[in-house]
Design a protein around this motif. Structure first.
Motif, PDB file in Angstrom:
ATOM      1  N   MET A   1       0.839  -1.201   0.000  1.00 28.34           N
ATOM      2  CA  MET A   1       0.000   0.000   0.000  1.00 28.34           C
ATOM      3  C   MET A   1       0.873   1.250   0.000  1.00 28.34           C
ATOM      4  N   PHE A   2       0.382   2.278  -0.676  1.00 26.84           N
ATOM      5  CA  PHE A   2       1.086   3.546  -0.708  1.00 26.84           C
ATOM      6  C   PHE A   2       0.636   4.421   0.455  1.00 26.84           C
ATOM      7  N   PRO A   3       1.566   4.972   1.221  1.00 21.74           N
ATOM      8  CA  PRO A   3       1.183   5.873   2.309  1.00 21.74           C
ATOM      9  C   PRO A   3       0.642   7.196   1.774  1.00 21.74           C
ATOM     10  N   ILE A   4      -0.289   7.790   2.519  1.00 20.17           N
ATOM     11  CA  ILE A   4      -0.725   9.154   2.238  1.00 20.17           C
ATOM     12  C   ILE A   4      -0.697   9.949   3.529  1.00 20.17           C
ATOM     13  N   ILE A   5      -0.426  11.238   3.389  1.00 17.52           N
ATOM     14  CA  ILE A   5      -0.480  12.184   4.500  1.00 17.52           C
ATOM     15  C   ILE A   5      -1.430  13.292   4.090  1.00 17.52           C
ATOM     16  N   ASP A   6      -2.349  13.619   4.985  1.00 11.39           N
ATOM     17  CA  ASP A   6      -3.451  14.538   4.698  1.00 11.39           C
ATOM     18  C   ASP A   6      -3.280  15.800   5.542  1.00 11.39           C
ATOM     19  N   LEU A   7      -3.120  16.952   4.877  1.00  9.19           N
ATOM     20  CA  LEU A   7      -2.972  18.233   5.567  1.00  9.19           C
ATOM     21  C   LEU A   7      -4.284  19.013   5.509  1.00  9.19           C
TER      22      LEU A   7
END
Length: 482
Positions: free
Chosen positions: A1-7
């Motif tokens: 899985m690809f990580p995501i970071i949400d701002l």
């Protein structure tokens, strides 16, 4: 899985879409490592939704989740077993903080812990939308003549996004903002061009190719308008127009073909979004029997005149998209719910109820929302400027018309419902939280924490999850090609 970071995560509209993306084998493509948000209630919403996702992905028992959102059990009573385990896992990535220069060290430290050592990081994506009040047309009009507006820190919160791009160098980023960004200026400078120029000068040597999600063209050939995404063209039952930048890190951009969103086969209308919602009526606020009786008489007289009108509609209903409506219904539907949640209408002043009822009847005959100046004088609001030449805000009351997508659901819906009058005259009210959430394409099992006002505020501030899902599909295809 690809990580995501949400701002600037809000209640999680972008996150919801990306987290729903699956590959051809049915495996989830993205996993959220960090969600940053300053509002405490939005953070509670994020944690609860992350708990739901953990339960779904781990095959845990979902009944406690549904018992909680349906009000059958308290938080304390469901916080056991699978639910507690999922909650403890989920809450580790939701970080309540006000993004800004003062808090950069703690935000950077959290991201470093979540991503792991730089030499072990794979491809990942940064998503989010810096707050838009400084760029929206409504926000700018409220600050006309305010000398402090040019220096408002909200103009520059996008720099927190750019700081993380420069320091952590995600493979792809998605940045969302209001359409008003294109016309917003700070002093003599265009804010949109300023952001594009700042993207060329990121710290740490990072650089990105900026692409459009709707126009297949070389970056140098793109106009600012090519970054506008019109949600109603992609199966969302709402005319929400937003500027969205897709950034691809320069060292991999040459290996990734440009991809764009696929337009729906037609619109999803207000009728399609709300037709399965139970009919409910609003209560009146500040009940005073004599006034209520007077307004009922005024309403009935006005209704008599409206009903004597011939139909004058010159607006043909839009041809709805069959596939788009099927996809929308599949997206929002939840069989485990015994009834829609958060579907309690707010109370209204009886005078507003009279206006709502008559305006909804008028809208059915006109095929569009009337202005309040189309009402009998007896139903005009009691404001000093009503009736004057060039009276402002003659559309301060707006019926959402059945056979078109809704107008943009904005956070002001938390203040009053005048702009979101239900098209059914018999229901005689403004939209509920759940109806607003449906127009935003939130699944029916998505629960918003807080009182009703805060729930409306969260819904209005969100990115439509169904649109986000389609953007996530594009990003997944790109990352999968690496």
């Amino acid at each position: 899985m690809f990580p995501i970071i949400d701002l600037f995560a809000g209640p999680g509209g972008l996150n919801e879409g990306f987290s729903s993306v699956r590959d051809e084998r049915g495996a989830y493509v993205f996993k959220t490592l960090a969600s940053f948000e300053m509002d405490s209630l939005a953070c509670q919403t994020l944690r609860l939704r992350a708990t739901y996702r953990e339960l779904v992905r781990s095959g845990g028992d979902l009944r406690p989740y549904f018992d909680y959102i349906e009000g059958k059990q308290t938080w304390q009573s469901v916080l056991t077993g699978d639910f507690k385990e999922a909650y403890l896992a989920a809450k580790t990535h939701v970080y309540q903080v006000e993004l800004g220069e003062d808090n950069r060290p703690e935000v950077d430290n959290f991201i470093e812990r979540q991503l792991g050592p730089e030499n072990e990081r794979g491809h990942w994506a940064l998503i989010g939308g810096p707050p838009c009040q400084a760029y929206s047309l409504a926000g700018r009009s409220r600050r006309t003549g305010d000398e402090s507006f040019a220096s408002d820190h909200k103009h520059f919160l996008y720099r927190e996004y750019l700081h993380i791009l420069g320091k952590f160098k995600p493979t792809i980023f998605v940045m969302e903002n209001v359409k008003g960004l294109l016309s917003s200026r700070n002093g003599d400078s265009s804010m949109f061009q300023t952001i594009l120029e700042d993207l060329k000068r990121l710290p740490g040597g990072a650089s990105y190719e900026i692409r459009s999600l709707v126009v297949d063209a070389e970056p140098r050939e793109l106009d600012p308008s090519d970054f506008i995404i019109r949600s109603e063209e992609y199966g969302v039952p709402q005319k929400r127009h937003r500027v969205i930048l897709l950034g691809v890190r320069s060292d991999v951009a040459g290996r990734l073909p440009r991809s764009s969103l696929k337009r729906a086969d037609g619109p999803v209308t207000v009728r399609a979004a709300l037709q399965t919602m139970p009919s409910v009526r609003a209560k009146t606020s500040k009940r005073r029997p004599k006034i209520d009786q007077d307004w009922v008489a005024v309403q009935n007289k006005a209704l008599d005149s409206v009903r004597r009108m011939d139909s004058v509609s010159k607006h043909e209903p839009l041809k709805a998209g069959t596939l788009a409506m099927d996809e929308y219904e599949a997206w929002i539907h939840e069989a485990s719910l015994s009834a829609p949640i958060q579907h309690d209408p707010r109370p209204h002043m009886v005078s507003d109820l009279a206006r709502y009822r008559v305006m909804a009847e008028l809208a059915e005959r006109l095929g569009k929302s009337p202005k309040y100046t189309d009402l009998p004088v007896s139903l005009h609001p009691e404001h000093s400027n009503v009736g004057r030449e060039r009276t402002p805000f003659t559309d301060r009351f707006r019926v959402q018309v059945w056979d078109t997508p809704a107008t943009t659901v904005v956070s002001h819906i938390s203040k009053d419902g005048h702009y979101y009058i239900h098209p059914d005259p018999q229901q005689n009210r403004s939209f509920t939280v759940r109806e607003a959430a449906r127009l935003q394409s939130f699944p029916d099992n998505y629960f918003f924490e807080g009182a009703r006002t805060q729930q409306f505020h969260q819904v209005g501030n969100a990115v439509p999850p169904l649109l986000s899902k389609q953007i996530g599909d594009v990003v997944a295809d790109m990352l999968g090609a690496l």
